[in-house]
Write a protein that holds these residues in place. Structure first.
Motif, mmCIF file in Angstrom:
data_model
loop_
_atom_site.group_PDB
_atom_site.id
_atom_site.type_symbol
_atom_site.label_atom_id
_atom_site.label_comp_id
_atom_site.label_asym_id
_atom_site.label_seq_id
_atom_site.Cartn_x
_atom_site.Cartn_y
_atom_site.Cartn_z
ATOM 1 N N ALA A 64 0.810 -1.216 0.000
ATOM 2 C CA ALA A 64 0.000 0.000 0.000
ATOM 3 C C ALA A 64 0.847 1.271 0.000
ATOM 4 O O ALA A 64 0.534 2.232 -0.699
ATOM 5 C CB ALA A 64 -0.956 -0.004 1.187
ATOM 6 N N ALA A 65 1.931 1.278 0.771
ATOM 7 C CA ALA A 65 2.764 2.479 0.898
ATOM 8 C C ALA A 65 3.332 2.924 -0.455
ATOM 9 O O ALA A 65 3.522 4.118 -0.683
ATOM 10 C CB ALA A 65 3.894 2.242 1.884
ATOM 11 N N LEU A 66 3.598 1.985 -1.351
ATOM 12 C CA LEU A 66 4.165 2.316 -2.660
ATOM 13 C C LEU A 66 3.165 2.114 -3.800
ATOM 14 O O LEU A 66 3.487 2.357 -4.958
ATOM 15 C CB LEU A 66 5.428 1.488 -2.918
ATOM 16 C CG LEU A 66 6.571 1.737 -1.945
ATOM 17 C CD1 LEU A 66 7.743 0.816 -2.248
ATOM 18 C CD2 LEU A 66 7.015 3.188 -1.976
ATOM 19 N N GLU A 67 1.974 1.643 -3.443
ATOM 20 C CA GLU A 67 0.894 1.422 -4.411
ATOM 21 C C GLU A 67 1.322 0.549 -5.586
ATOM 22 O O GLU A 67 0.964 0.819 -6.733
ATOM 23 C CB GLU A 67 0.310 2.757 -4.884
ATOM 24 C CG GLU A 67 -0.332 3.545 -3.754
ATOM 25 C CD GLU A 67 -1.031 4.804 -4.225
ATOM 26 O OE1 GLU A 67 -1.146 5.027 -5.445
ATOM 27 O OE2 GLU A 67 -1.460 5.574 -3.348
ATOM 28 N N GLN A 68 2.091 -0.509 -5.290
ATOM 29 C CA GLN A 68 2.555 -1.448 -6.319
ATOM 30 C C GLN A 68 2.579 -2.851 -5.737
ATOM 31 O O GLN A 68 2.570 -3.043 -4.519
ATOM 32 C CB GLN A 68 3.965 -1.079 -6.816
ATOM 33 C CG GLN A 68 4.108 0.301 -7.389
ATOM 34 C CD GLN A 68 3.212 0.573 -8.589
ATOM 35 O OE1 GLN A 68 2.889 -0.328 -9.352
ATOM 36 N NE2 GLN A 68 2.806 1.818 -8.751
ATOM 37 N N LYS A 69 2.661 -3.843 -6.633
ATOM 38 C CA LYS A 69 2.814 -5.235 -6.211
ATOM 39 C C LYS A 69 4.294 -5.590 -6.142
ATOM 40 O O LYS A 69 5.066 -5.238 -7.034
ATOM 41 C CB LYS A 69 2.125 -6.173 -7.211
ATOM 42 C CG LYS A 69 0.659 -6.298 -6.950
ATOM 43 C CD LYS A 69 -0.117 -7.267 -7.811
ATOM 44 C CE LYS A 69 0.570 -8.207 -8.700
ATOM 45 N NZ LYS A 69 -0.367 -9.036 -9.496
ATOM 46 N N PHE A 70 4.661 -6.288 -5.076
ATOM 47 C CA PHE A 70 6.035 -6.739 -4.884
ATOM 48 C C PHE A 70 6.040 -8.210 -4.511
ATOM 49 O O PHE A 70 5.092 -8.712 -3.908
ATOM 50 C CB PHE A 70 6.723 -5.945 -3.757
ATOM 51 C CG PHE A 70 7.081 -4.546 -4.147
ATOM 52 C CD1 PHE A 70 8.333 -4.264 -4.673
ATOM 53 C CD2 PHE A 70 6.166 -3.519 -4.001
ATOM 54 C CE1 PHE A 70 8.661 -2.967 -5.047
ATOM 55 C CE2 PHE A 70 6.485 -2.229 -4.373
ATOM 56 C CZ PHE A 70 7.734 -1.953 -4.906
ATOM 57 N N ALA A 71 7.129 -8.880 -4.844
ATOM 58 C CA ALA A 71 7.369 -10.247 -4.401
ATOM 59 C C ALA A 71 8.129 -10.142 -3.082
ATOM 60 O O ALA A 71 9.275 -9.691 -3.058
ATOM 61 C CB ALA A 71 8.170 -11.011 -5.441
ATOM 62 N N PHE A 72 7.484 -10.502 -1.985
ATOM 63 C CA PHE A 72 8.084 -10.389 -0.662
ATOM 64 C C PHE A 72 8.946 -11.606 -0.376
ATOM 65 O O PHE A 72 8.488 -12.745 -0.438
ATOM 66 C CB PHE A 72 7.005 -10.233 0.411
ATOM 67 C CG PHE A 72 6.472 -8.839 0.492
ATOM 68 C CD1 PHE A 72 6.967 -7.946 1.424
ATOM 69 C CD2 PHE A 72 5.493 -8.406 -0.384
ATOM 70 C CE1 PHE A 72 6.487 -6.648 1.494
ATOM 71 C CE2 PHE A 72 5.002 -7.115 -0.323
ATOM 72 C CZ PHE A 72 5.503 -6.231 0.613
ATOM 73 N N LEU A 73 10.198 -11.341 -0.072
ATOM 74 C CA LEU A 73 11.217 -12.352 0.164
ATOM 75 C C LEU A 73 11.271 -12.742 1.637
ATOM 76 O O LEU A 73 11.220 -11.883 2.514
ATOM 77 C CB LEU A 73 12.582 -11.789 -0.255
ATOM 78 C CG LEU A 73 13.829 -12.557 0.155
ATOM 79 C CD1 LEU A 73 13.946 -13.852 -0.655
ATOM 80 C CD2 LEU A 73 15.065 -11.702 -0.032
ATOM 81 N N ARG A 74 11.415 -14.057 1.868
ATOM 82 C CA ARG A 74 11.777 -14.574 3.186
ATOM 83 C C ARG A 74 12.951 -15.511 2.960
ATOM 84 O O ARG A 74 12.947 -16.294 2.015
ATOM 85 C CB ARG A 74 10.638 -15.367 3.822
ATOM 86 C CG ARG A 74 9.480 -14.537 4.244
ATOM 87 C CD ARG A 74 8.477 -15.406 4.973
ATOM 88 N NE ARG A 74 7.157 -14.852 4.771
ATOM 89 C CZ ARG A 74 6.030 -15.520 4.909
ATOM 90 N NH1 ARG A 74 6.042 -16.781 5.252
ATOM 91 N NH2 ARG A 74 4.884 -14.934 4.708
ATOM 92 N N GLU A 75 13.935 -15.411 3.820
ATOM 93 C CA GLU A 75 15.114 -16.275 3.723
ATOM 94 C C GLU A 75 15.372 -16.949 5.054
ATOM 95 O O GLU A 75 15.157 -16.360 6.108
ATOM 96 C CB GLU A 75 16.369 -15.459 3.399
ATOM 97 C CG GLU A 75 16.618 -15.207 1.969
ATOM 98 C CD GLU A 75 17.994 -14.575 1.737
ATOM 99 O OE1 GLU A 75 18.200 -14.148 0.612
ATOM 100 O OE2 GLU A 75 18.843 -14.511 2.654
ATOM 101 N N ALA A 76 15.867 -18.171 4.956
ATOM 102 C CA ALA A 76 16.361 -18.886 6.132
ATOM 103 C C ALA A 76 17.702 -19.492 5.740
ATOM 104 O O ALA A 76 17.826 -20.087 4.664
ATOM 105 C CB ALA A 76 15.383 -19.972 6.553
#
Length: 167
Positions: A64-76
């Protein structure tokens, strides 16, 4: 020793999913009841000498803050690899994978990759320029939110227009 990165994004590969679940279980990283669902979000599984040493997952969401779709990364990452550049290598491998996917699927309008950094002592220091993460804000828990825009994405100069995606 050679590190091998295996792409898993949207492959539904039972072997990669099982390896990721075993990795998470061994290191007690996520609740057992969420492992099966999380395994469907696999992006990259990293191996050294046949042993999983790192896993990344992605989930595409609107920011919402950037009004765009992003691929959210999680790493382990295995503890013994956390003080090395390996985490950056895994992040870069994941970024390249999802950027290529986004370019091949322009209709999905994925603007970049994002991550919430929960690592202690990250402070204000910049993270690898190779991934291109920039600080865009903080969560309510004061964790850094960073994004890496894809090269083909263009923010419109008039914000009432739709963004463009150059191939």
């Amino acid at each position: 020793m050679t590190i091998i990165f295996k792409a898993a994004w949207q492959k539904n590969d039972p072997a990669l999913e099982a390896d990721a679940i075993a990795f998470w279980s061994e290191l007690n990283l996520i609740p057992a009841e969420t492992m099966q669902e999380r395994s469907k979000e696999l992006a990259v599984v990293a191996y050294e000498d046949g042993r999983v040493i790192g896993v990344s997952t992605l989930i595409v969401r609107h920011m919402a803050a950037l009004e765009q779709k992003f691929a959210f990364l999680r790493e382990a990452v295995r503890p013994e690899y956390r003080q090395h550049e390996f985490s950056i290598d895994l992040g870069l491998e994941t970024r390249n994978l999802i950027e290529s996917y986004a370019l091949d699927h322009l209709d999905e309008k994925i603007a970049g990759m994002a991550a919430v950094f929960q690592a202690p002592n990250i402070g204000q220091r910049p993270l690898s320029r190779r991934i291109g993460f920039v600080l865009v804000g903080y969560t309510q828990q004061d964790e850094q939110v960073r994004v890496s825009w894809f090269k083909h994405f263009r923010v419109p100069t008039n914000l009432s227009e739709q963004p463009s995606f150059n191939s």
